[in-house]
Scaffold this motif. Structure first.
Motif, PDB file in Angstrom:
ATOM      1  N   UNK A 224       0.908  -1.193   0.097  1.00 10.56           N
ATOM      2  CA  UNK A 224       0.028   0.075   0.149  1.00 10.56           C
ATOM      3  C   UNK A 224       0.859   1.251   0.031  1.00 10.56           C
ATOM      4  N   UNK A 225       1.794   1.136   0.876  1.00 10.19           N
ATOM      5  CA  UNK A 225       2.837   2.336   0.896  1.00 10.19           C
ATOM      6  C   UNK A 225       3.558   2.543  -0.666  1.00 10.19           C
ATOM      7  N   UNK A 226       3.857   1.486  -1.166  1.00 12.74           N
ATOM      8  CA  UNK A 226       4.678   1.570  -2.132  1.00 12.74           C
ATOM      9  C   UNK A 226       3.605   2.135  -3.304  1.00 12.74           C
ATOM     10  N   UNK A 227       2.367   1.816  -3.356  1.00 16.12           N
ATOM     11  CA  UNK A 227       1.478   1.996  -4.379  1.00 16.12           C
ATOM     12  C   UNK A 227       1.139   3.737  -4.231  1.00 16.12           C
TER      13      UNK A 227
ATOM     14  N   UNK B 118      -5.756   9.839  -6.361  1.00 15.05           N
ATOM     15  CA  UNK B 118      -5.863   8.338  -5.881  1.00 15.05           C
ATOM     16  C   UNK B 118      -4.900   8.003  -4.869  1.00 15.05           C
ATOM     17  N   UNK B 119      -3.675   8.759  -4.917  1.00 14.54           N
ATOM     18  CA  UNK B 119      -2.804   8.532  -3.761  1.00 14.54           C
ATOM     19  C   UNK B 119      -3.398   9.076  -2.167  1.00 14.54           C
ATOM     20  N   UNK B 120      -4.151  10.327  -2.126  1.00 20.69           N
ATOM     21  CA  UNK B 120      -4.904  10.638  -1.298  1.00 20.69           C
ATOM     22  C   UNK B 120      -6.045   9.452  -0.708  1.00 20.69           C
TER      23      UNK B 120
ATOM     24  N   UNK C 126      -6.137   7.617   2.795  1.00 11.69           N
ATOM     25  CA  UNK C 126      -7.445   7.519   3.670  1.00 11.69           C
ATOM     26  C   UNK C 126      -7.689   6.088   3.787  1.00 11.69           C
ATOM     27  N   UNK C 127      -7.634   5.359   2.917  1.00 10.51           N
ATOM     28  CA  UNK C 127      -7.804   3.855   3.128  1.00 10.51           C
ATOM     29  C   UNK C 127      -7.027   3.230   4.207  1.00 10.51           C
TER      30      UNK C 127
ATOM     31  N   UNK D  42       1.522  11.932   5.042  1.00 15.40           N
ATOM     32  CA  UNK D  42       1.503  11.897   3.699  1.00 15.40           C
ATOM     33  C   UNK D  42       0.461  12.438   2.836  1.00 15.40           C
ATOM     34  N   UNK D  43      -0.864  12.092   3.486  1.00 13.74           N
ATOM     35  CA  UNK D  43      -2.079  12.577   3.094  1.00 13.74           C
ATOM     36  C   UNK D  43      -1.971  14.154   2.798  1.00 13.74           C
TER      37      UNK D  43
END
Length: 166
Positions: free
Chosen positions: A100-103, A115-117, A121-122, A136-137
């Motif tokens: 998830x972090x890499x994505x 999409x990164x935000x 959130x997920x 990061x968000x």
């Protein structure tokens, strides 16, 4: 005695290989890792072991992303597959999900800030145990806002040029 040296079964060799895969990251190509991954993944039944294996190939594909653009696309696809495995099948909470972090890093690098935000959130909603998703968000939201302002300025500039040409 055995074709693989000390190993009676290929599965045992592949298990040991992926335990210490980082030693070989610079020596073998991404394609070689993928072939070994495919052979070993077929023998893995435990989803938690599979996610660890996925993350090892994700690291290799990301490492070789500049050598071949296809590696980044494969990395991104495997990240999504692993995130889905972790969230849908294993239903992880309160632990790390490196894919998830890499994505998130990949999406941000491709300027897909929205999409990164969403992925941040997920992670926050699942209480993923990795510091920094909130920060990061917030950074990604700032970048998203700057991107929107830039697009708005470009749109206004384009509309102004179009009106001047008429």
């Amino acid at each position: 005695k055995y074709p693989l040296g000390l190993y009676e079964k290929e599965k045992d060799f592949l298990k040991d290989f992926f335990v210490s895969y980082a030693k070989y990251k610079k020596l073998l190509s991404a394609d070689a890792f993928e072939k070994l991954y495919d052979r070993y993944a077929g023998t893995v039944r435990d989803d938690r072991v599979r996610t660890k294996l996925n993350n090892k190939l994700i690291n290799v594909l990301y490492f070789y992303r500049k050598a071949d653009e296809e590696n980044l696309a494969k990395c991104k696809a495997l990240c999504k597959k692993d995130v889905s495995l972790n969230f849908d099948k294993i239903d992880v909470r309160d632990c790390k999900v490196p894919a998830l972090k890499r994505l998130i890093i990949i999406e941000a690098g491709e300027k897909n800030y929205q999409e990164a935000v969403r992925l941040c959130e997920l992670a926050i909603s699942r209480n993923i145990a990795d510091e920094g998703f909130e920060a990061r968000r917030d950074k990604l939201e700032q970048k998203l806002e700057r991107q929107r302002r830039k697009e708005e300025r470009q749109r206004k500039l384009f509309e102004g040029e179009t009106l001047n040409q008429k």
